[in-house]
Design a protein around this motif. Structure first.
Motif, mmCIF file in Angstrom:
data_model
loop_
_atom_site.group_PDB
_atom_site.id
_atom_site.type_symbol
_atom_site.label_atom_id
_atom_site.label_comp_id
_atom_site.label_asym_id
_atom_site.label_seq_id
_atom_site.Cartn_x
_atom_site.Cartn_y
_atom_site.Cartn_z
ATOM 1 N N ASP A 169 2.467 -5.317 -1.475
ATOM 2 C CA ASP A 169 3.544 -5.312 -0.472
ATOM 3 C C ASP A 169 4.751 -4.466 -0.879
ATOM 4 O OD1 ASP A 169 1.965 -7.026 1.021
ATOM 5 O OD2 ASP A 169 2.892 -8.831 0.196
ATOM 6 N N VAL A 170 4.493 -3.353 -1.546
ATOM 7 C CA VAL A 170 5.564 -2.439 -1.952
ATOM 8 C C VAL A 170 5.150 -1.018 -1.585
ATOM 9 C CG1 VAL A 170 6.904 -1.509 -3.892
ATOM 10 C CG2 VAL A 170 6.262 -3.934 -3.864
ATOM 11 N N CYS A 214 12.070 2.596 -3.686
ATOM 12 C CA CYS A 214 11.006 1.602 -3.824
ATOM 13 C C CYS A 214 11.397 0.411 -2.951
ATOM 14 C CB CYS A 214 10.873 1.192 -5.293
ATOM 15 S SG CYS A 214 9.580 -0.016 -5.620
ATOM 16 N N VAL A 215 10.607 0.149 -1.908
ATOM 17 C CA VAL A 215 10.998 -0.828 -0.894
ATOM 18 C C VAL A 215 9.841 -1.760 -0.552
ATOM 19 C CG1 VAL A 215 12.643 0.810 0.096
ATOM 20 C CG2 VAL A 215 10.349 0.654 1.069
ATOM 21 N N ARG A 275 0.026 5.807 6.490
ATOM 22 C CA ARG A 275 -0.880 5.370 5.422
ATOM 23 C C ARG A 275 -2.198 6.159 5.476
ATOM 24 N NH1 ARG A 275 0.331 0.982 1.740
ATOM 25 N NH2 ARG A 275 2.483 0.407 2.243
ATOM 26 N N ALA A 276 -2.701 6.336 6.667
ATOM 27 C CA ALA A 276 -3.943 7.092 6.815
ATOM 28 C C ALA A 276 -3.751 8.544 6.369
ATOM 29 C CB ALA A 276 -4.414 7.041 8.272
ATOM 30 N N GLN A 277 -2.602 9.117 6.702
ATOM 31 C CA GLN A 277 -2.306 10.485 6.283
ATOM 32 C C GLN A 277 -2.175 10.571 4.762
ATOM 33 O OE1 GLN A 277 -2.249 13.197 8.110
ATOM 34 N NE2 GLN A 277 -1.617 14.576 6.450
ATOM 35 N N TRP A 278 -1.528 9.590 4.159
ATOM 36 C CA TRP A 278 -1.391 9.559 2.695
ATOM 37 C C TRP A 278 -2.766 9.483 2.024
ATOM 38 C CZ3 TRP A 278 3.071 5.410 2.277
ATOM 39 C CH2 TRP A 278 4.290 6.027 2.591
ATOM 40 N N PHE A 335 2.930 7.791 -4.976
ATOM 41 C CA PHE A 335 3.535 6.642 -5.652
ATOM 42 C C PHE A 335 3.068 5.323 -5.044
ATOM 43 C CE2 PHE A 335 7.635 8.788 -7.466
ATOM 44 C CZ PHE A 335 6.840 9.650 -8.184
ATOM 45 N N THR A 336 2.983 5.284 -3.711
ATOM 46 C CA THR A 336 2.607 4.042 -3.031
ATOM 47 C C THR A 336 1.191 3.625 -3.389
ATOM 48 O OG1 THR A 336 4.109 4.469 -1.179
ATOM 49 C CG2 THR A 336 2.288 2.933 -0.783
ATOM 50 N N TYR A 337 0.254 4.561 -3.308
ATOM 51 C CA TYR A 337 -1.133 4.201 -3.584
ATOM 52 C C TYR A 337 -1.405 4.074 -5.078
ATOM 53 C CZ TYR A 337 -2.599 4.196 1.229
ATOM 54 O OH TYR A 337 -2.750 3.852 2.542
ATOM 55 N N LEU A 338 -0.583 4.711 -5.911
ATOM 56 C CA LEU A 338 -0.719 4.525 -7.357
ATOM 57 C C LEU A 338 -0.424 3.071 -7.732
ATOM 58 C CD1 LEU A 338 0.569 6.912 -10.127
ATOM 59 C CD2 LEU A 338 0.901 4.458 -10.334
ATOM 60 N N ILE A 339 0.697 2.535 -7.249
ATOM 61 C CA ILE A 339 1.033 1.154 -7.616
ATOM 62 C C ILE A 339 0.083 0.169 -6.943
ATOM 63 C CG2 ILE A 339 3.442 1.693 -8.110
ATOM 64 C CD1 ILE A 339 4.183 0.388 -5.422
ATOM 65 N N GLU A 340 -0.397 0.511 -5.738
ATOM 66 C CA GLU A 340 -1.366 -0.367 -5.072
ATOM 67 C C GLU A 340 -2.651 -0.449 -5.893
ATOM 68 O OE1 GLU A 340 -3.675 0.160 -0.995
ATOM 69 O OE2 GLU A 340 -1.587 -0.445 -0.663
ATOM 70 N N LYS A 341 -3.066 0.695 -6.445
ATOM 71 C CA LYS A 341 -4.274 0.723 -7.274
ATOM 72 C C LYS A 341 -4.079 -0.068 -8.563
ATOM 73 C CE LYS A 341 -7.837 4.053 -8.702
ATOM 74 N NZ LYS A 341 -8.199 5.500 -8.767
#
Length: 311
Positions: free
Chosen positions: A26-27, A224-225, A248-251, A15-21
Motif C-alpha cells: 500500500d505504498v 513516498c505516499v 500501474r499498467a503503464q508502469w 520505485f513503486t514496483y521495486l518496493i512492492e516486489k
C-alpha cells in the motif's frame, strides 16, 4: 559479495514496483514537478521524499553539514546505514526511509527481518549488510535498464563522470531527518511532525538546490505516499481509480521493456530494410542512402545555426 549492483532510474514506476516486489504494501512513489507545498499536500499521506542530485565529487568533506546538524545519537535510535557501494544509493535511500516509518507502513516480512537482523549494527556494518543482501540486490537489479554496452558491475566513477546521488528525507520521532549514507550521521533539520512534513521539507530542499548554479536543473524528487488507489476507493472516485490503474499498467509495461535490450532486433530490422531496398532495384538502395545523408546534413546545418556544434 556475490554480485554487483546495476544502475536504476529515478522513476515512480520503478520505485513503486521495486518496493512492492520487496513485500511493501500500500505504498507508491509520485514524481514531484514543483516545490509547491500544495503539490505535496494533495498526495494525502506522505512518508517522505527521495531526492536525486548531481554529487559534487570535488567538494571537500566538512565537520559540520552545510544545512542542519549531525545527530550522532540518533544513528543508534533509527535505521541509518553508511553507503558502501555507488550504484545502490537509490535503493538504500528508499529502504532507509521505509524502515524508519514502520509504524505507518507495512514493510513486509523480508524487510522486517532485515531490519531486525541489521538494526543493532553500527551504520558501517548496516551498509555492508544491505549491500550484501542477495534479496535486495537481485530485486534492485531486476529493475535496471538492460544494456549490451556497459557492464555496470565493473564500472567505477572517474573525476570526469557526472555522479548522481539519492538521499531520503522523512519525519522520525517528530524530527525532520536527512538520511544520506555518505554522511557520518543522520542530519536533523529541526522539529517536524508527519503532518508538518510538507511545510517543513520544501524550505530544506530549496536551500539544497540553491547551492548549485542557476543553470543546474538536473534534480529529481520523488514522494513516498500511501497508494493513491486506496484514497480513490475510500471516497468513491471511480475516475481517479481508473486513472491510477491505467498508470500501474503503464508502469508494468515500461518496467518489462527495461529488462530487454533491442540491439539484436534493430539489427535484424535494418538488415531486412536494406534487403528490401536492394530487391527493389532501379537504384532504390542508393537513393535511400543519399536521402539519409541529405537529412543528416540538414540536421547538422540547423544545429550549427542554433550554435550547437556536434563532435
Amino acid at each position: 559479495m556475490s554480485g554487483g549492483w546495476n544502475t536504476i532510474e529515478s522513476d515512480a514506476g520503478v520505485f513503486t514496483y521495486l518496493i512492492e516486489k520487496l513485500g511493501v504494501k500500500d505504498v507508491q512513489f509520485e514524481e514531484l514537478t514543483t516545490l509547491e507545498i500544495s503539490e505535496l499536500q494533495q498526495l494525502g499521506s506522505i512518508y517522505g521524499v527521495i531526492f536525486l542530485f548531481k554529487y559534487p565529487t570535488g567538494e571537500a568533506a566538512t565537520k559540520v553539514p552545510k544545512d542542519g546538524t549531525y545527530d550522532h545519537d540518533a544513528a543508534g535510535n533509527l535505521f541509518f546505514a553508511a553507503q558502501t557501494i555507488q550504484n545502490a544509493c537509490g535503493t538504500q535511500a528508499i529502504i532507509s526511509l521505509l524502515l524508519n516509518r514502520e509504524r505507518d507502513v507495512d514493510i513486509g516480512k523480508d524487510l522486517k527481518e532485515f531490519k531486525e537482523f541489521a538494526g543493532e549494527f553500527p551504520p558501517e556494518l548496516r551498509g555492508e549488510t544491505l549491500s550484501n543482501s542477495d534479496l535486495i540486490r537481485e530485486t534492485h537489479n531486476s529493475f535496471a535498464r538492460s544494456s549490451p554496452f556497459i557492464d555496470e558491475t565493473q564500472r567505477t566513477a572517474t573525476e570526469d563522470d557526472d555522479v548522481y546521488h539519492f538521499i531520503a528525507y522523512t519525519s522520525i520521532n517528530n524530527k525532520l531527518y536527512e538520511l544520506d549514507g555518505l554522511q557520518p550521521a543522520p542530519i536533523s533539520h529541526g522539529a517536524c511532525t508527519p503532518q508538518d512534513f510538507p511545510n517543513k521539507i520544501i524550505p530544506v530542499l530549496q536551500r539544497r538546490i540553491a547551492r548549485y548554479p542557476e543553470t543546474e536543473i538536473r534534480f529529481n524528487l520523488m514522494a513516498c505516499v500511501k497508494d493513491l488507489r486506496i484514497r480513490a476507493r475510500d471516497i468513491g472516485d471511480e475516475e481517479e481509480l481508473d486513472r491510477q490503474e491505467d498508470r500501474r499498467a503503464q508502469w508494468l509495461w515500461e518496467n518489462s521493456l527495461r529488462r530487454h535490450n533491442f540491439v539484436g532486433f534493430v539489427g535484424e530490422l535494418l538488415k531486412g530494410v536494406v534487403k528490401a531496398k536492394l530487391e527493389q532495384g532501379d537504384g532504390a538502395y542508393d537513393k535511400w542512402v543519399e536521402e539519409a545523408k541529405g537529412r543528416t546534413k540538414k540536421r547538422k546545418d540547423e544545429l550549427r545555426k542554433q550554435g550547437v556544434v556536434e563532435e
